[in-house]
Scaffold this active site. Structure first.
Site, short mmCIF file in Angstrom:
data_model
loop_
_atom_site.label_atom_id
_atom_site.label_comp_id
_atom_site.label_asym_id
_atom_site.label_seq_id
_atom_site.Cartn_x
_atom_site.Cartn_y
_atom_site.Cartn_z
N GLY A 23 0.84 -1.19 0.00
CA GLY A 23 0.00 0.00 0.00
C GLY A 23 0.87 1.23 0.00
O GLY A 23 2.06 1.16 -0.29
N ARG A 24 0.25 2.36 0.34
CA ARG A 24 0.96 3.63 0.31
C ARG A 24 2.14 3.64 1.28
O ARG A 24 3.20 4.14 1.00
CB ARG A 24 -0.03 4.72 0.72
CG ARG A 24 0.15 6.01 0.02
CD ARG A 24 -1.08 6.87 0.12
NE ARG A 24 -2.00 6.47 1.16
CZ ARG A 24 -2.45 7.27 2.11
NH1 ARG A 24 -2.02 8.49 2.19
NH2 ARG A 24 -3.34 6.83 2.99
N PHE A 25 1.93 3.09 2.47
CA PHE A 25 2.97 3.17 3.49
C PHE A 25 3.59 1.83 3.86
O PHE A 25 4.67 1.79 4.39
CB PHE A 25 2.41 3.78 4.78
CG PHE A 25 1.94 5.18 4.59
CD1 PHE A 25 2.85 6.17 4.22
CD2 PHE A 25 0.62 5.52 4.75
CE1 PHE A 25 2.43 7.46 4.01
CE2 PHE A 25 0.20 6.81 4.55
CZ PHE A 25 1.10 7.80 4.19
N GLY A 26 2.87 0.77 3.63
CA GLY A 26 3.38 -0.48 4.18
C GLY A 26 3.26 -1.65 3.24
O GLY A 26 2.70 -1.57 2.16
N LYS A 43 0.33 -5.90 8.48
CA LYS A 43 0.77 -4.74 7.70
C LYS A 43 1.94 -4.10 8.42
O LYS A 43 1.80 -3.68 9.57
CB LYS A 43 -0.40 -3.76 7.59
CG LYS A 43 -0.18 -2.59 6.68
CD LYS A 43 -1.38 -1.67 6.78
CE LYS A 43 -1.70 -1.00 5.51
NZ LYS A 43 -2.93 -0.21 5.58
N ASP A 137 -10.88 7.56 1.52
CA ASP A 137 -10.13 6.99 0.38
C ASP A 137 -10.80 5.70 -0.11
O ASP A 137 -10.14 4.66 -0.25
CB ASP A 137 -8.66 6.75 0.76
CG ASP A 137 -7.77 6.51 -0.46
OD1 ASP A 137 -8.20 6.86 -1.59
OD2 ASP A 137 -6.66 5.99 -0.30
P1 AMP Z 1 -3.13 -1.48 2.11
O1 AMP Z 1 -1.79 -1.00 2.57
O2 AMP Z 1 -4.10 -1.63 3.24
O3 AMP Z 1 -3.67 -0.63 0.99
O4 AMP Z 1 -2.90 -2.96 1.51
C1 AMP Z 1 -2.11 -3.20 0.36
C2 AMP Z 1 -2.55 -4.48 -0.32
O5 AMP Z 1 -2.30 -5.60 0.55
C3 AMP Z 1 -4.05 -4.56 -0.63
O6 AMP Z 1 -4.36 -3.97 -1.87
C4 AMP Z 1 -4.30 -6.06 -0.65
O7 AMP Z 1 -3.91 -6.62 -1.89
C5 AMP Z 1 -3.34 -6.59 0.43
N1 AMP Z 1 -4.02 -6.68 1.74
C6 AMP Z 1 -4.21 -5.69 2.64
N2 AMP Z 1 -4.84 -6.14 3.73
C7 AMP Z 1 -5.07 -7.45 3.53
C8 AMP Z 1 -5.72 -8.49 4.29
N3 AMP Z 1 -6.24 -8.22 5.49
N4 AMP Z 1 -5.79 -9.73 3.77
C9 AMP Z 1 -5.26 -9.98 2.53
N5 AMP Z 1 -4.65 -9.06 1.76
C10 AMP Z 1 -4.55 -7.81 2.24
#
Ligand code: AMP
Length: 274
Positions: A23-26, A43, A137
């Protein structure tokens, strides 16, 4: 020191497995909780890469807001959160690897399918607004599915508490999904989330968002013009009822835009997209 040890101990209870996404940060990993024998998602945010106070605010607000909103069947459940000097970690319920964005890329949705997703997304958003939180968002990348295929709204890094009067400021969001009042730098309300949900609904049915361009500036200009069109070649067999709902959600004037609660009572949602 005692607190640091406790945090370290918590961290050691989890074994990090493969990467699930960024994602944006992690970076999000699948992880295994050794004590309970359960799989979750973790995350990890590298705090050394955060450049300014806004970034730091995003990573601080996310676990707080998620804890406050839990439990809700359509909001990603937070399980744990811990911190060390370099990383901030959030443990989340494990979802399916494909997001709504991936599913839209596989082909446009039928009305019944889009309705099934939208009703759950609106349930999540209405809950946020009822308890005083704006997500800010909402986009297909932030809509996940659990293993029983329930919608789970995720990524609360841009969320904000609705203060007295409920108005907010600051340019946050993602170009194609952001509301015009945000782009124009005005004070805005939680209705920005309804606009984004309307854009998500349009995108599920059309396969492409209603406002786009070659650059962020072009997209912002299209958003501000808010010239919503339903090209016949795409929308020929789409009902007038869903177009009516989309128009009420993607309404340029926030005071004329319906709320998430009202959208949930729209006949198209109540009739399951029929
Ligand atoms: P985020 O930083 O929350 O935008 O997450 C980045 C990406 O990680 C998302 O677009 C998903 O593909 C994956 N992801 C995030 N959270 C989960 C989760 N709880 N279970 C499975 N995949 C996840």
């Amino acid at each position: 020191m005692h607190e640091e040890k406790a945090q370290q101990k918590k961290q050691q209870e989890y074994e990090l497995l493969e990467e699930l996404g960024r994602g944006r940060f992690g970076t999000v990993f699948r992880c295994f909780h050794k004590t309970s024998n359960k799989f979750h998602a973790a995350k990890l945010i590298d705090k050394r890469l955060l450049t300014d106070s806004t970034d730091r605010q995003c990573i601080e607000i996310e676990p707080k807001v998620m804890t406050f909103l839990s439990p809700h069947p359509n909001i990603l459940q937070i399980i744990d959160a811990f911190d060390d000097s370099d990383f901030s970690s959030i443990v989340l319920e494990l979802c399916h690897p494909s997001t709504l964005l991936d599913r839209i890329a596989d082909g446009a949705f039928s009305e019944a399918h889009a309705c099934w997703v939208m009703r759950q997304l609106l349930e999540a958003v209405a809950h946020c607004h009822r308890v005083g939180v704006a997500h800010r968002d909402i986009k297909p990348d932030n809509v996940l599915f659990d293993w029983e295929n329930h919608v789970k709204l995720s990524d609360f890094g841009s969320a904000e508490w609705l203060g007295e009067g409920g108005s907010m400021s600051g340019v946050v969001g993602t170009p194609c999904y952001v509301a015009p009042e945000v782009v124009l730098g005005r004070e805005y309300s939680e209705k920005v989330d309804v606009w984004s949900c309307g854009v998500v609904l349009y995108t599920m049915l059309a396969g492409v968002p209603p406002f786009y361009g070659d650059s962020a500036v072009d997209i912002f200009e299209a958003v501000v013009r808010a010239n919503l069109r339903f090209p016949t070649r795409i929308f020929r067999s789409v009902s007038s009822s869903v177009k009516d709902l989309i128009k009420k959600m993607i309404c340029r004037d926030p005071s004329g835009r319906i709320s998430a609660e009202q959208a949930l009572r729209h006949p198209w949602i109540l009739n399951g997209g029929d």
